[in-house]
Design a protein around this motif. Structure first.
Motif, mmCIF file in Angstrom:
data_model
loop_
_atom_site.group_PDB
_atom_site.id
_atom_site.type_symbol
_atom_site.label_atom_id
_atom_site.label_comp_id
_atom_site.label_asym_id
_atom_site.label_seq_id
_atom_site.Cartn_x
_atom_site.Cartn_y
_atom_site.Cartn_z
ATOM 1 N N THR A 211 0.821 -1.203 0.000
ATOM 2 C CA THR A 211 0.000 0.000 0.000
ATOM 3 C C THR A 211 0.862 1.263 0.000
ATOM 4 O OG1 THR A 211 -1.747 1.136 1.257
ATOM 5 C CG2 THR A 211 -0.078 0.009 2.527
ATOM 6 N N PRO A 212 0.333 2.377 -0.495
ATOM 7 C CA PRO A 212 1.064 3.641 -0.374
ATOM 8 C C PRO A 212 1.313 3.989 1.097
ATOM 9 C CG PRO A 212 -0.712 3.850 -1.972
ATOM 10 C CD PRO A 212 -0.901 2.525 -1.286
ATOM 11 N N MET A 213 2.404 4.672 1.358
ATOM 12 C CA MET A 213 2.772 5.035 2.723
ATOM 13 C C MET A 213 1.638 5.766 3.438
ATOM 14 S SD MET A 213 5.117 5.392 5.198
ATOM 15 C CE MET A 213 6.774 5.312 4.515
ATOM 16 N N ARG A 214 1.050 6.766 2.785
ATOM 17 C CA ARG A 214 0.005 7.563 3.427
ATOM 18 C C ARG A 214 -1.185 6.702 3.806
ATOM 19 N NH1 ARG A 214 0.006 10.779 6.787
ATOM 20 N NH2 ARG A 214 1.765 11.686 5.642
ATOM 21 N N GLU A 215 -1.609 5.809 2.929
ATOM 22 C CA GLU A 215 -2.740 4.943 3.235
ATOM 23 C C GLU A 215 -2.419 3.990 4.380
ATOM 24 O OE1 GLU A 215 -4.353 2.958 -0.158
ATOM 25 O OE2 GLU A 215 -4.494 4.811 -1.347
ATOM 26 N N PHE A 216 -1.176 3.519 4.435
ATOM 27 C CA PHE A 216 -0.767 2.625 5.515
ATOM 28 C C PHE A 216 -0.877 3.332 6.857
ATOM 29 C CE2 PHE A 216 2.505 0.743 8.273
ATOM 30 C CZ PHE A 216 2.157 -0.601 8.218
#
Length: 306
Positions: A211-216
């Motif tokens: 997953t993208p860092m921000r979503e994680f």
């Protein structure tokens, strides 16, 4: 496009399954952080991508091809798995020259990567005199030697001083901006948070997150606000009356659970309370990572006794 593609990848050593039906893609143009506890299968996966081990089943390819089928591997994939894996009696320059000549690379690249890695002044010294951080830099220089579109680094910050950590962070970002595929395994959460755009997280050989860092971070955080005002007690009372859970932290600020800064700011304005500090608070990468992998850590210390 040159992506790293792992599909249903499995690796067993006797009765131990180090990698368990793993599927993910590392795309170009971003830095992908490769995370997981010790024994999660990160290094094994990287070795399988690089053809250093054979999978029990599944595939690991670069640009749709196995590493073994690449005609000029150093021009297509640059990798650092073990910074100690260099002939200790050679000089740094001769180590890189041997790699360049044996892989048909222009020798001029040796001085270019020595300069880029900050080792130009130590190029004539024998590798056995290098510190751990210098060997890391040499390994990264070797990975860059063929100017490849795919870069794979295992713990590249290991042994680097603060200046070196800043250097590797900026290098990774630049490589991604140039459209390269960059996969970086690390146990340093703060550093990974500083350079990674995307995360692949393993636990006991299985995929836990891709997953993208921000979503994680968003997925493993809950809304919380930190606020400081001229009238803390009055503000807290107003918050409680509105149904918020608000408690004083050790530094005297109020922590408001399940709230957004904009809502708390509007409430304070209605109450006529001046706000001195107001910010949404989110879990750090380390906190989010530990929350995700808590059940998948193979080696965990027992809690300290009081």
């Amino acid at each position: 496009m040159t992506s790293i593609e792992v599909a249903a990848l499995t690796k067993e050593y006797g009765s131990t399954r180090a990698v368990d039906h793993l599927t993910f893609t590392v795309a170009p143009g971003k830095v992908t952080g490769f995370l997981g506890p010790n024994g999660a299968g990160k290094s094994t996966t990287m070795r399988l991508v690089l053809g250093l081990d054979r999978p029990t089943s599944g595939t690991a390819t670069v640009g749709g091809r196995t590493y073994a089928s690449l005609s000029d591997p150093l021009r297509e994939v640059g990798a650092l798995l073990d910074a100690q894996n260099a002939h200790a009696s050679r000089t740094g320059r001769n180590h890189l020259r041997a790699l360049a000549v044996s892989n048909g690379l222009p020798v001029r690249r040796v001085d270019e990567v020595l300069e880029e890695s900050g080792l130009a002044s130590a190029a004539g010294r024998r590798i056995k005199t290098y510190s751990l951080g210098m060997r890391q830099r040499l390994g990264i220089a070797a990975a860059l030697l063929g100017d490849p579109p795919v870069i794979m680094l295992d713990e590249p910050s290991n042994g680097l001083d603060p200046e070196g950590i800043i250097w590797i962070r900026e290098l990774l970002r630049r490589l991604a901006r140039e459209g390269r595929t960059v996969l970086v395994s690390s146990h340093l959460m703060n550093e990974t948070a500083a350079f990674a755009d995307h995360l692949v997280v393993l636990g006991r050989g299985r995929l836990l997150a891709d997953t993208p860092m921000r979503e994680f971070l968003d997925e493993h955080s809950h809304a919380r606000v930190r606020v400081r005002s001229t009238e803390q007690t009055r503000l807290r009372q107003a918050l409680v009356e509105q149904g918020y859970v608000a408690e004083f932290a050790e530094d005297g600020k109020l922590t408001v659970e399940d709230a957004k800064a904009e809502d708390i700011g509007a409430l304070a304005a209605r109450e006529g309370v001046a706000i001195l500090e107001l910010a949404d608070e989110q879990a750090s990468l380390e906190q989010a990572y530990l929350a995700l992998t808590a059940q998948d850590t193979e080696f965990a210390a027992a809690p300290a006794r009081p």
